[in-house]
Enzyme design. Structure first.
Site, PDB file in Angstrom:
ATOM      1  N   LYS A  76      -5.746  -4.276   3.821  1.00 44.90           N
ATOM      2  CA  LYS A  76      -4.596  -3.533   3.286  1.00 44.90           C
ATOM      3  C   LYS A  76      -4.806  -3.398   1.783  1.00 44.90           C
ATOM      4  CE  LYS A  76       0.507  -3.734   3.241  1.00 44.90           C
ATOM      5  NZ  LYS A  76       1.688  -4.475   3.725  1.00 44.90           N
ATOM      6  N   SER A 151       5.148  -1.855   6.219  1.00 43.33           N
ATOM      7  CA  SER A 151       4.368  -1.141   5.219  1.00 43.33           C
ATOM      8  C   SER A 151       2.875  -1.158   5.511  1.00 43.33           C
ATOM      9  CB  SER A 151       4.608  -1.763   3.846  1.00 43.33           C
ATOM     10  OG  SER A 151       4.165  -3.118   3.840  1.00 43.33           O
ATOM     11  N   SER A 175       6.462  -6.232   7.861  1.00 43.50           N
ATOM     12  CA  SER A 175       5.396  -5.240   7.741  1.00 43.50           C
ATOM     13  C   SER A 175       4.103  -5.522   8.498  1.00 43.50           C
ATOM     14  CB  SER A 175       5.060  -5.008   6.273  1.00 43.50           C
ATOM     15  OG  SER A 175       6.101  -4.286   5.682  1.00 43.50           O
TER      16      SER A 175
HETATM   17  N1  GLN Z   1      10.792  -2.803   5.492  1.00 44.60           N
HETATM   18  C1  GLN Z   1      10.892  -3.940   4.634  1.00 44.60           C
HETATM   19  C2  GLN Z   1      11.020  -3.505   3.202  1.00 44.60           C
HETATM   20  O1  GLN Z   1      10.869  -2.347   2.944  1.00 44.60           O
HETATM   21  C3  GLN Z   1       9.724  -4.853   4.814  1.00 44.60           C
HETATM   22  C4  GLN Z   1       8.505  -4.454   4.103  1.00 44.60           C
HETATM   23  C5  GLN Z   1       7.417  -5.482   4.156  1.00 44.60           C
HETATM   24  O2  GLN Z   1       7.435  -6.386   5.003  1.00 44.60           O
HETATM   25  N2  GLN Z   1       6.475  -5.377   3.230  1.00 44.60           N
HETATM   26  O3  GLN Z   1      11.270  -4.301   2.345  1.00 44.60           O
END
Ligand code: GLN
Length: 483
Positions: A76, A151, A175
């Site tokens: 990532k 994400s 995410s």
């Molecule tokens: N959807 C959540 C956020 O936008 C989680 C994102 C994540 O786990 N990086 O904060």
């Protein structure tokens, strides 16, 4: 060859059926051919990959072995990679080449992995759809009109489309697990502190945790083995021995106590997903598990608490991107204030700016007690709910997401609608617990995930349950058409 899992690749390499270099070339060609449909990579690292593959082949020829020796993966794009762009999905870091490798990257490289590239992601890991990336949205290989989740959407789409067997990802509020659910993968968010955060660009430091995304629990075990462990460079990393995850996969589920929280099945859950979760419960019962209804009474407060804490930490973490030290700098600043304002205004996208503003507000004098402090108190209540539940059960089971992957653009004008989709995943981050999502069936041709949560440092238990489930179901073997 692209259908092989990490475990199968390790056997194939050990039996000299193919070399890591051959496999790497096949996968790189596949990425070049198919990724334009998905947009799952921000950078390809072909030269590095071929160099690492050849080196792994030499190590094997010299008698070395290891489940990750010669295994192709991707990172990532928030794991720092020395000399390679590490963008975090943001224009702010489009020109940033990290001066060092993240601990996760160097540990995996030492184990012999081959880095094919850096995967697309929501900007600074903020999002649930992979639509906030400065490099454009990622498409779901199961239906190109739908989001892959976020994400870590790039890692998920690439693995689901068989562009590579596994990838690293991070989970601050879901995410890893949510994109795993949306793309028919297995994804594990480890206990907070299990995997080093050193060199992993911070979103919300008290919630962020790196982990594996793969097609099977067995592959998650292999990849986690290479990522986990104490790191003196990360003060929140925990000095606990790392068990042999692969060796623990075959434990019997006889008598395993599975807690199913009644709050998970309220309004808001797609009834077709509820049915699939019931099917997965029946499957585990056949394997000897015992089901118990439990309660997590503070779950309803978790989303508001998370969406105060995460932006608060983000507003502090992202203050370092000021146009001075690294990242985007505006043209011809008139003075220091203009430099800050325009560099940040141009470098950050709308979702990141929104979170910085919310976070700075919640932390400001006069509002701190009303928002941030209250959110921290809720966080403790959420943790206490889990501690009470784990006195009675060994794991907790439920849906990973209330709905399957939505259409691209469907929630763009309503950020809160997207935040609500995190309802099942964020509690584990607030409490620091490990969680796993695994394939449980399909709704309208789109994958659905079932989530398992365990007590601290019981990643092995999650992997064991998921592996046994996968020995008796075939959802995780389904491949999206066209890939
Ligand atoms: N959807 C959540 C956020 O936008 C989680 C994102 C994540 O786990 N990086 O904060």
């Amino acid at each position: 060859m692209h259908q092989l899992t990490l475990a199968e690749i390790a056997r194939g390499l050990a039996d000299k059926k193919f070399s890591s270099e051959e496999l790497t070339k096949v996968l790189l060609a596949r990425i070049t051919q198919l990724d334009p449909q998905l947009n799952s990579f921000i950078s390809l690292t072909e030269e590095l990959a071929l160099e690492q593959a050849k080196a792994a082949d030499v190590r094997r020829a010299n008698g070395e072995s290891g489940a990750l020796l010669g295994a192709p993966i991707a990172h990532k794009d928030l794991f720092c990679t020395q000399g390679i762009r590490t963008s975090c999905g943001s224009k702010m870091l489009d020109n940033f080449k990290a001066p060092y490798d993240a601990t996760v990257v160097s540990k995996l490289a030492a184990a012999g992995t081959v880095t094919l590239g850096k995967t697309n992601m929501d900007e600074f890991a903020m999002g649930s759809a992979n639509e906030s990336s400065w490099y454009g949205a990622v498409k779901n290989p199961w239906n190109l009109e739908h989001v892959p989740g976020g994400s870590s959407g790039g890692s998920a789409a690439a693995v689901a489309a068989r562009l590579l067997p596994a990838a690293t990802a991070t989970d601050t509020g879901g995410s890893i697990r949510q994109p795993a659910a949306f793309t028919n993968l297995t994804g594990l968010k480890p206990t907070y502190g299990r995997v080093s955060r050193w060199g992993m660009i911070a979103y919300a430091s008290s919630l962020d945790q790196g982990g594996p995304l793969a097609r099977t629990a067995e592959d998650c075990a292999i990849l986690l083995q290479g990522m986990a462990g104490f790191d003196p460079n990360d003060s929140t990393s925990i000095d606990e021995p790392v068990p042999d995850y692969a060796a623990g996969l075959n434990g019997s589920l006889q008598g395993l106590r599975i807690g199913v929280p009644k709050e998970y099945f309220g309004a808001g859950l797609d009834p077709r997903i509820a049915d699939l979760i019931q099917n997965s419960i029946k499957e585990l019962q056949k394997l000897g598990a015992v089901i118990k209804e439990i309660s997590l009474p503070n779950m309803q407060h978790a989303i508001p608490a998370y969406y105060v804490i995460a932006p608060a930490e983000a507003s502090s973490n992202l203050s370092r991107f000021d146009g001075v030290r690294f990242g985007h700098r505006c043209e011809d600043p008139k003075n220091l204030e203009d430099l800050y304002k325009r560099s940040r205004g141009e470098g950050f996208g709308p979702e990141v700016q929104r979170r910085i503003m919310v976070g700075a507000y919640a932390l400001s004098a006069g509002y701190y007690d009303a928002y941030y402090l209250k959110a921290q108190k809720i966080r403790r209540l959420v943790k206490n709910d889990f501690m009470a539940a784990f006195n009675e059960v060994d794991i907790i089971l439920g849906p990973t997401t209330p709905n399957p992957a939505w259409k691209l653009g469907a929630k763009n004008s309503d950020p809160v609608a997207a935040y609500l989709e995190d309802v099942y995943t964020i509690t584990a981050n607030l409490a620091g617990l490990p969680g796993l999502s695994m394939p449980a069936g399909f709704v309208d041709g789109l994958p659905v995930g079932v989530q398992l949560l365990a007590p601290y440092f019981q990643e092995g238990r999650l992997l064991n349950v998921a592996h046994q489930y996968q020995l008796h179901t075939d959802w995780h073997t389904r491949t999206p058409t066209g890939f």
